[in-house]
Design an enzyme around this catalytic site. Structure first.
Site, PDB file in Angstrom:
ATOM      1  N   LYS B 208       7.824  16.455  -2.955  1.00 26.69           N
ATOM      2  CA  LYS B 208       9.347  16.859  -2.991  1.00 26.69           C
ATOM      3  C   LYS B 208      10.063  15.544  -3.047  1.00 26.69           C
ATOM      4  O   LYS B 208       9.554  14.685  -1.847  1.00 26.69           O
ATOM      5  CB  LYS B 208       9.727  17.783  -1.925  1.00 26.69           C
ATOM      6  CG  LYS B 208      11.145  17.928  -1.477  1.00 26.69           C
ATOM      7  CD  LYS B 208      11.590  19.401  -2.104  1.00 26.69           C
ATOM      8  CE  LYS B 208      13.101  19.274  -2.137  1.00 26.69           C
ATOM      9  NZ  LYS B 208      13.569  19.708  -3.372  1.00 26.69           N
ATOM     10  N   HIS B 215      14.426   5.512   6.486  1.00 27.40           N
ATOM     11  CA  HIS B 215      13.314   5.018   6.670  1.00 27.40           C
ATOM     12  C   HIS B 215      13.094   4.552   7.931  1.00 27.40           C
ATOM     13  O   HIS B 215      13.904   3.511   8.565  1.00 27.40           O
ATOM     14  CB  HIS B 215      12.758   3.855   5.678  1.00 27.40           C
ATOM     15  CG  HIS B 215      11.510   3.035   6.046  1.00 27.40           C
ATOM     16  ND1 HIS B 215      10.917   2.893   4.973  1.00 27.40           N
ATOM     17  CD2 HIS B 215      11.261   2.581   6.980  1.00 27.40           C
ATOM     18  CE1 HIS B 215       9.789   2.403   5.384  1.00 27.40           C
ATOM     19  NE2 HIS B 215       9.862   1.954   6.789  1.00 27.40           N
ATOM     20  N   LYS B 244      12.370  -4.418   2.535  1.00 24.17           N
ATOM     21  CA  LYS B 244      13.311  -4.217   3.906  1.00 24.17           C
ATOM     22  C   LYS B 244      13.961  -5.615   3.969  1.00 24.17           C
ATOM     23  O   LYS B 244      13.282  -6.473   3.794  1.00 24.17           O
ATOM     24  CB  LYS B 244      12.467  -3.898   5.008  1.00 24.17           C
ATOM     25  CG  LYS B 244      11.746  -2.748   4.876  1.00 24.17           C
ATOM     26  CD  LYS B 244      10.802  -2.795   6.254  1.00 24.17           C
ATOM     27  CE  LYS B 244       9.855  -1.280   6.030  1.00 24.17           C
ATOM     28  NZ  LYS B 244       8.559  -1.262   6.988  1.00 24.17           N
ATOM     29  N   GLU B 282       4.768   4.755   9.321  1.00 21.60           N
ATOM     30  CA  GLU B 282       6.264   5.025   8.606  1.00 21.60           C
ATOM     31  C   GLU B 282       6.651   6.389   8.201  1.00 21.60           C
ATOM     32  O   GLU B 282       5.867   7.117   7.690  1.00 21.60           O
ATOM     33  CB  GLU B 282       6.227   4.260   7.243  1.00 21.60           C
ATOM     34  CG  GLU B 282       5.944   2.607   7.684  1.00 21.60           C
ATOM     35  CD  GLU B 282       6.352   1.933   6.230  1.00 21.60           C
ATOM     36  OE1 GLU B 282       6.543   0.659   6.444  1.00 21.60           O
ATOM     37  OE2 GLU B 282       6.050   2.390   5.152  1.00 21.60           O
ATOM     38  N   ARG B 299      -1.368  -3.180  10.393  1.00 21.96           N
ATOM     39  CA  ARG B 299      -1.346  -4.712  10.642  1.00 21.96           C
ATOM     40  C   ARG B 299      -0.091  -4.949  11.596  1.00 21.96           C
ATOM     41  O   ARG B 299       0.701  -4.067  11.912  1.00 21.96           O
ATOM     42  CB  ARG B 299      -0.984  -5.341   9.311  1.00 21.96           C
ATOM     43  CG  ARG B 299       0.301  -4.840   8.396  1.00 21.96           C
ATOM     44  CD  ARG B 299       0.606  -5.666   7.525  1.00 21.96           C
ATOM     45  NE  ARG B 299       2.092  -5.424   7.240  1.00 21.96           N
ATOM     46  CZ  ARG B 299       2.486  -4.399   6.189  1.00 21.96           C
ATOM     47  NH1 ARG B 299       1.437  -3.636   5.903  1.00 21.96           N
ATOM     48  NH2 ARG B 299       3.530  -3.995   5.854  1.00 21.96           N
TER      49      ARG B 299
END
Lengths: 56, 459
Positions: B208, B215, B244, B282, B299
């Site tokens: 979806k 974020h 980012k 995330e 990491r």
């Protein structure tokens, strides 16, 4: 790319990598490749000539 | 010194360059651990070479022939007597083969196990594993798509728009947002072709498509004693092409309840994949504050300093302690989020010309300072920012007791930043820091699309 190869306007002729960003270099006009001035993975500078093309 | 079971590492090889190599060396020095730098021909005059106890040349500038050369780096560690390798971020940091090769050579890899790295790296597999455990993944196909008919029926159940993604993929390639059946059928064909070329794997799955998400990611730490803690969230919605540019902690969008839920879920995910060391889970969060798992980054991350600023935890130190077989030096109860931190990534790119890379020699460098300002950088006057590596030249990080103070402090810090010899993104960051929506904390991952339009109009 090979010498003698025919290219059309808009064809991708090579990819230049700088700082992990890949930029496709496209042909501005149609023509025939007459000379390739760099080898794969060569380091190139700003405004350097990469490929000689004979216009059709 | 570090808990009952561990015996502290003695010499760490840092398999990286730039600011993160310096960051790691600094913590090693403070812990009394020896450091071994590796460098390519382009990095001969780099600060990480100067700051480390020893430095070894590992080849030509091209990453593939130096910083990505597993055999050479392992050999360097063995010859030099390093008992561990810290991979930093990028390069070999999420490379399962490298982590395995360290293990086979009795070298401690400072990060999670190769098994965990492999699981985190395969997106559709990670999605499947966590979905089965009832964890919140973005609604979509349970597995890779087997036929166009199946895709159509899944998309109808989900409701358009949906996003087509490549199973082996990342970085936006093979991805397609589609709004109806016709687009879907065409999109499947194109995306499958792109995925085959880019990743050697044509498999696709469907999710979806979330409209205007934030974020938001959760930092976790884990040792080998089944001891997991979280260090709260980072807001990373200010992005350009999935890159980012500004991060902060905490997030103005996250309230106490949402924070507790997201952190709890992140720890469940960490446990599900036997995570050790520092890692990031995330999430995408929609406007109704429903959150969905996106991926695990196995990491240390570029933006880790904002978390360090508000928690006071040295994350590199905790990675080293855990890798040494020691216990994390804190429990969840010891961790408090204090104040607000913001980071701006200053890149050698031209913000006036579509952010094209702008390598060059550093001249006239003046770095910001003063109360509450931290700058993580490897550049100095006469240093050449080369075209071989990424464009990050400095991270400007500020702390303030609340968001307003932090924003003002960042505006002040950016105004002090001076560099000649190349184009950098400082002016772009200054514009964002003055933007009314940014100042109010109202934005999502599409912020820059609107922002670029609006600054374009005003010209």
């Amino acid at each position: 790319m090979e010498v003698g190869q025919k290219i059309r306007a808009g064809d991708v002729v090579c990819i230049v990598e700088s700082m992990k960003v890949f930029t496709e270099i496209r042909a501005e006009r149609a023509g025939t490749v007459v000379n390739i001035l760099v080898a794969d993975e060569d380091i190139v500078r700003k405004d350097q000539e990469l490929i000689e093309v004979e216009m059709v | 010194m570090f808990g009952d079971k561990g015996s502290m590492l003695k010499k760490i090889l840092i398999a990286n360059r730039g600011e993160i190599a310096l960051r790691i060396i600094r913590t090693c020095k403070e812990m009394g651990i020896g450091t071994m730098a590796v460098y390519s021909d382009a990095d001969r005059h780099s600060l990480h070479v100067r700051y480390a106890d020893e430095a070894v040349n590992i080849g030509p500038p091209q990453s593939r022939k130096s910083y990505l050369d597993i055999t050479k780096i392992i050999e360097t560690a063995r010859t030099g007597g390093a008992d561990a390798i810290h991979p930093g971020y990028g390069f070999l940091s999420e490379n399962e083969k490298f982590a395995r090769s360290c293990r086979e050579n009795d070298i401690v890899f400072i990060g999670p196990s190769p098994e965990t790295i492999a699981l985190a790296g395969n997106k559709s597999e990670a999605r499947k594993t966590l979905g089965r455990l009832g964890l919140p993944v973005i609604p979509g196909s349970a597995d890779v798509i087997s036929s166009p008919d199946e895709a159509v029926s899944i998309a109808e159940t989900l409701g358009y728009p949906v996003i087509i993604k490549a199973s082996g993929g990342g970085g936006g390639r093979g991805m397609r947002i589609v709004h109806n059946e016709e687009d879907l059928l065409l999109g499947l064909k194109v995306a499958s072709g792109e995925a085959r070329v880019a990743f050697g794997n044509p498999d696709l799955y469907i999710e979806k498509y979330l409209q205007n998400p934030r974020h938001i990611e959760i930092q976790i730490l884990a040792d080998h004693f089944d001891h997991y803690v979280h260090l709260g969230e980072r807001e990373c919605s200010i992005q350009k092409r999935h890159q980012k540019l500004i991060e902060e902690s905490p997030s103005s969008f996250v309230d106490e309840g949402l924070r507790a839920e997201m952190c709890h879920t992140a720890l469940q995910i960490a446990r599900a994949i036997n995570y050790t060391s520092a890692g990031t889970v995330e999430f995408l969060v929609d406007q109704q504050k429903r959150f969905y798992f996106m991926e695990v980054n196995s990491r240390i991350q570029v933006e880790h300093p904002v978390t360090e600023m508000v928690t006071g935890v040295d994350m590199i130190r905790q990675q080293i302690v855990a890798a040494s077989g020691g216990k994390l030096e804190m429990t969840q109860d010891d961790i408090r989020q204090n104040g607000w931190s913001i980071e701006c990534r200053i890149n050698a790119e031209d913000p006036e010309d579509n952010f094209v890379p702008s390598p060059g020699v550093v001249r006239g460098l003046i770095l910001p300072g003063g109360p509450g300002v931290r700058v993580d950088t490897h550049v100095y006057d006469s240093w050449e920012v080369s075209p071989f590596y990424d464009s990050l030249i400095a991270k400007v990080i500020v702390w303030g007791r609340n968001r307003e103070t932090a924003v003002r402090r960042m505006q002040r810090a950016l105004s002090e930043f001076r560099i000649d010899g190349m184009k950098v993104t400082t002016s772009f960051h200054e514009k964002v820091l003055r933007n009314a929506d940014f100042i109010r904390g109202v934005f999502d991952t599409h912020f820059l699309d609107h922002f670029n339009k609006s600054t374009g109009d005003s010209k």
